[in-house]
Write an enzyme that holds these catalytic residues in place. Structure first.
Site, PDB file in Angstrom:
ATOM      1  N   ILE A 129     -18.855  13.007 -24.862  1.00 20.35           N
ATOM      2  CA  ILE A 129     -19.774  14.061 -25.328  1.00 20.35           C
ATOM      3  C   ILE A 129     -20.618  13.520 -26.494  1.00 20.35           C
ATOM      4  CG2 ILE A 129     -19.965  16.416 -26.237  1.00 20.35           C
ATOM      5  CD1 ILE A 129     -17.125  16.956 -25.313  1.00 20.35           C
ATOM      6  N   GLY A 180      -4.913   6.624 -18.762  1.00 12.97           N
ATOM      7  CA  GLY A 180      -5.748   5.926 -19.753  1.00 12.97           C
ATOM      8  C   GLY A 180      -6.311   6.850 -20.817  1.00 12.97           C
ATOM      9  N   LYS A 198     -11.014  12.426 -35.804  1.00 16.02           N
ATOM     10  CA  LYS A 198     -12.320  12.858 -35.287  1.00 16.02           C
ATOM     11  C   LYS A 198     -12.915  13.954 -36.171  1.00 16.02           C
ATOM     12  CE  LYS A 198     -10.901  11.629 -30.624  1.00 16.02           C
ATOM     13  NZ  LYS A 198     -10.112  12.066 -29.473  1.00 16.02           N
TER      14      LYS A 198
HETATM   15  P1  NAP Z   1      -6.622  -0.432 -24.794  1.00 18.25           P
HETATM   16  O1  NAP Z   1      -6.717  -0.127 -23.354  1.00 18.25           O
HETATM   17  O2  NAP Z   1      -5.274  -0.552 -25.411  1.00 18.25           O
HETATM   18  O3  NAP Z   1      -7.447  -1.789 -25.055  1.00 18.25           O
HETATM   19  C1  NAP Z   1      -7.399  -2.474 -26.274  1.00 18.25           C
HETATM   20  C2  NAP Z   1      -7.943  -3.863 -26.044  1.00 18.25           C
HETATM   21  O4  NAP Z   1      -8.003  -4.539 -27.285  1.00 18.25           O
HETATM   22  C3  NAP Z   1      -7.097  -4.735 -25.116  1.00 18.25           C
HETATM   23  O5  NAP Z   1      -7.920  -5.536 -24.341  1.00 18.25           O
HETATM   24  C4  NAP Z   1      -6.298  -5.599 -26.100  1.00 18.25           C
HETATM   25  O6  NAP Z   1      -5.943  -6.871 -25.561  1.00 18.25           O
HETATM   26  C5  NAP Z   1      -7.308  -5.790 -27.199  1.00 18.25           C
HETATM   27  N1  NAP Z   1      -6.725  -6.045 -28.502  1.00 18.25           N
HETATM   28  C6  NAP Z   1      -5.829  -5.296 -29.187  1.00 18.25           C
HETATM   29  N2  NAP Z   1      -5.553  -5.851 -30.371  1.00 18.25           N
HETATM   30  C7  NAP Z   1      -6.288  -6.987 -30.433  1.00 18.25           C
HETATM   31  C8  NAP Z   1      -6.442  -8.002 -31.398  1.00 18.25           C
HETATM   32  N3  NAP Z   1      -5.754  -7.974 -32.554  1.00 18.25           N
HETATM   33  N4  NAP Z   1      -7.293  -9.001 -31.139  1.00 18.25           N
HETATM   34  C9  NAP Z   1      -7.987  -9.045 -29.964  1.00 18.25           C
HETATM   35  N5  NAP Z   1      -7.892  -8.095 -29.014  1.00 18.25           N
HETATM   36  C10 NAP Z   1      -7.053  -7.089 -29.252  1.00 18.25           C
HETATM   37  O7  NAP Z   1      -7.415   0.651 -25.658  1.00 18.25           O
HETATM   38  P2  NAP Z   1      -8.610   1.590 -25.183  1.00 18.25           P
HETATM   39  O8  NAP Z   1      -8.043   2.844 -24.599  1.00 18.25           O
HETATM   40  O9  NAP Z   1      -9.615   0.825 -24.430  1.00 18.25           O
HETATM   41  O10 NAP Z   1      -9.207   2.033 -26.620  1.00 18.25           O
HETATM   42  C11 NAP Z   1      -9.997   1.158 -27.362  1.00 18.25           C
HETATM   43  C12 NAP Z   1     -10.580   1.916 -28.548  1.00 18.25           C
HETATM   44  O11 NAP Z   1     -11.364   3.013 -28.073  1.00 18.25           O
HETATM   45  C13 NAP Z   1      -9.548   2.521 -29.496  1.00 18.25           C
HETATM   46  O12 NAP Z   1     -10.037   2.496 -30.811  1.00 18.25           O
HETATM   47  C14 NAP Z   1      -9.453   3.963 -29.009  1.00 18.25           C
HETATM   48  O13 NAP Z   1      -9.034   4.851 -30.015  1.00 18.25           O
HETATM   49  C15 NAP Z   1     -10.888   4.215 -28.637  1.00 18.25           C
HETATM   50  N6  NAP Z   1     -11.104   5.285 -27.660  1.00 18.25           N
HETATM   51  C16 NAP Z   1     -10.388   5.282 -26.500  1.00 18.25           C
HETATM   52  C17 NAP Z   1     -10.636   6.282 -25.566  1.00 18.25           C
HETATM   53  C18 NAP Z   1      -9.884   6.354 -24.260  1.00 18.25           C
HETATM   54  O14 NAP Z   1     -10.043   7.341 -23.548  1.00 18.25           O
HETATM   55  N7  NAP Z   1      -9.092   5.357 -23.906  1.00 18.25           N
HETATM   56  C19 NAP Z   1     -11.593   7.255 -25.832  1.00 18.25           C
HETATM   57  C20 NAP Z   1     -12.322   7.203 -27.041  1.00 18.25           C
HETATM   58  C21 NAP Z   1     -12.058   6.200 -27.947  1.00 18.25           C
HETATM   59  P3  NAP Z   1      -4.916  -6.990 -24.312  1.00 18.25           P
HETATM   60  O15 NAP Z   1      -5.685  -6.440 -23.143  1.00 18.25           O
HETATM   61  O16 NAP Z   1      -4.676  -8.450 -24.197  1.00 18.25           O
HETATM   62  O17 NAP Z   1      -3.737  -6.166 -24.663  1.00 18.25           O
HETATM   63  N1  HSE Z   2      -6.568   9.460 -26.970  1.00 11.59           N
HETATM   64  C1  HSE Z   2      -7.815  10.118 -27.145  1.00 11.59           C
HETATM   65  C2  HSE Z   2      -7.751  11.479 -26.497  1.00 11.59           C
HETATM   66  C3  HSE Z   2      -8.908   9.286 -26.531  1.00 11.59           C
HETATM   67  O1  HSE Z   2      -6.830  11.738 -25.714  1.00 11.59           O
HETATM   68  O2  HSE Z   2      -8.621  12.304 -26.775  1.00 11.59           O
HETATM   69  C4  HSE Z   2     -10.280   9.846 -26.795  1.00 11.59           C
HETATM   70  O3  HSE Z   2     -10.635   9.710 -28.133  1.00 11.59           O
END
Ligand code: NAP
Ligand code: HSE
Length: 419
Positions: A129, A180, A198
């Site tokens: 959003i 995810g 947030k």
């Molecule tokens: P994720 O699936 O856990 O992916 C994290 C990635 O970062 C992985 O590729 C991991 O490597 C890598 N990583 C972690 N620590 C690292 C380090 N020290 N050095 C280099 N690479 C590193 O997380 P995600 O869900 O994509 O979320 C990523 C960010 O977006 C977070 O800040 C989260 O709060 C935010 N976010 C997520 C969502 C959602 O719906 N998932 C929505 C909004 C915001 P490996 O693959 O090798 O483990």
């Molecule tokens: N873990 C977060 C949620 C990802 O469930 O809303 C989006 O920020």
């Protein structure tokens, strides 16, 4: 051509790579230039991934690459991510992040460090959003009176399924993780911290207020049971985890907690992983924003919008929406002074005199009862389900302490605020 380096190629990072490829034509047409992911950084290079970009396990490979214009931080966490984005800015790169935990702690330092470099974070609040854009740009002529909404997709998904299908808390959390939606440590979701991060970002844009998570009221959904859900249904409520920011005089109230909301309210009808945020401005009135709050593609949609914006102008906006601090400023309202209506579930031994002792304690703390229900169970205990008229937080907390001490009270009472 804009070259991007992604630090963290997990759920969101992979979607960013894929969408930039799938929608390449329309993205280039909108950005006025081609956007290409040059390389990415992950923690564990041995993991099997379906990605055709160069990967490294050393952030320097992106941060020190002179060809990379934009560093996209999608690794999560606070201090390591802070170091990475600081170094990106120091090397003159624009930054895009989805990391609300990082911003909850370091947003003002980052605004200072970014200076004229673009630092964008649309995906950090409410996934897909465009709420940052709406609040920072679309509503910038207004005094913001309140922000209230569902800001965590995982909790909303869980509460929706618990209510509609009666499924257990543990099995549904596992499902949200598999889809995810959840943070790598899901305590951030179910404990209310992610929604609080947030809320703090939105509060900075709306009110210029620099509050930290430790300074505001944060509660999660861990204690919600089917008893609470059925009470809610019986009395015409739905249970949602809400983030609330409200301006009252020269104070701002900031809180995140499970809430009972009238089932006819629009926010009560927002289900599943969807987020919904109501923002009230003094001139525009109420505006409502709805969409997917988590998930790879929805979040990547917001990340890429920021990259396109940078490709178009390359310029920084005031990162947190204020070019200069607001004169006089607004203060954070003390948690204990918050006013609300409350619901309590008290598990007691089912015997004579219990109800009168409980209601006396309510009265002694100036708390007026609105409804009361007793649900007996087979083991000679009963749940008392009580809702109150408007009361003050410190009176409720003191009253709960007094009730906990009674010998016929079997466990810590559960309290949910009624919004
Ligand atoms: P994720 O699936 O856990 O992916 C994290 C990635 O970062 C992985 O590729 C991991 O490597 C890598 N990583 C972690 N620590 C690292 C380090 N020290 N050095 C280099 N690479 C590193 O997380 P995600 O869900 O994509 O979320 C990523 C960010 O977006 C977070 O800040 C989260 O709060 C935010 N976010 C997520 C969502 C959602 O719906 N998932 C929505 C909004 C915001 P490996 O693959 O090798 O483990
Ligand atoms: N873990 C977060 C949620 C990802 O469930 O809303 C989006 O920020």
């Amino acid at each position: 051509m804009i070259k991007v380096g992604i630090i963290g190629v997990g759920t969101v990072g992979t979607s960013v790579v894929n969408i930039l490829k799938d929608n390449q034509e329309i993205i280039s047409a909108r950005a006025g230039t081609k956007i290409e992911v040059k390389s990415g950084v992950v923690r564990d290079l041995s993991k099997k991934r379906d990605l055709d970009i160069i990967l490294s396990d050393n952030a320097d490979d992106v941060l020190n690459d002179p060809e990379i214009d934009v560093v996209v931080e999608l690794m999560g966490g606070v201090e390591d991510a802070f170091e990475v984005v600081k170094r990106a800015l120091k090397n003159g790169k624009a930054v895009v992040t989805a990391n609300k935990a990082l911003l909850a702690y370091h947003r003002y330092e980052l605004q200072e460090l970014a200076g004229d470099l673009a630092f964008e974070y649309e995906a950090s609040v409410a996934g897909g959003i465009p709420i940052i854009n709406a609040l920072r740009d679309g509503l910038s002529a207004n005094h913001i009176q309140s922000i209230m909404g569902i800001m965590n997709g995982t909790c909303n998904y869980m509460l929706t399924k618990m209510s509609a299908e009666g499924v257990s808390y543990t099995s549904i959390l596992k499902e949200a993780q598999e889809l995810g939606y959840a943070e790598s440590d899901p305590t951030f979701d179910v404990g209310g911290f992610d929604a609080a991060h947030k809320l703090l970002i939105l509060a900075s844009i709306a009110y210029g207020i620099d509050a930290k998570p430790e300074e505001i009221l944060i509660e999660g959904i861990q204690n919600i049971t089917q008893d609470d859900i059925s009470f809610a249904k019986e009395f015409g409520y739905r249970i949602k985890l809400l983030g609330i920011a409200k301006k009252i005089g020269n104070e701002v109230e900031l809180r995140v907690h499970a809430s009972l909301i009238d089932e006819d309210e629009m926010i009560a009808k927002i289900d599943g992983v969807m987020n919904g945020i109501s923002v009230v401005g003094d001139k525009v009135g109420e505006t409502l924003y709805y969409g997917a709050g988590a998930g790879g593609d929805a979040t990547a949609s917001a990340v890429i919008a920021n990259i396109i914006d940078i490709a178009r102008s390359g310029k920084s906006k005031p990162m947190l929406g204020f070019d200069k601090p607001l004169e006089g400023g607004l203060k954070l309202k003390a948690i204990e002074e918050i006013e609300s209506k409350y619901y309590l579930r008290i598990n007691v031994s089912d015997k004579a005199g219990v109800l009168s002792k409980i209601t006396t304690i309510f009265a002694n703390h100036n708390i007026s009862i609105e409804t009361i229900l007793q649900r007996p169970s087979r083991d000679a205990s009963a749940n008392l389900l009580i809702s109150t008229h408007t009361a003050i937080e410190k009176d409720i907390q003191n009253m709960i302490l007094s009730i906990e001490e009674l010998d016929f009270v079997n466990s810590k009472p559960v309290m949910i605020r009624i919004v």
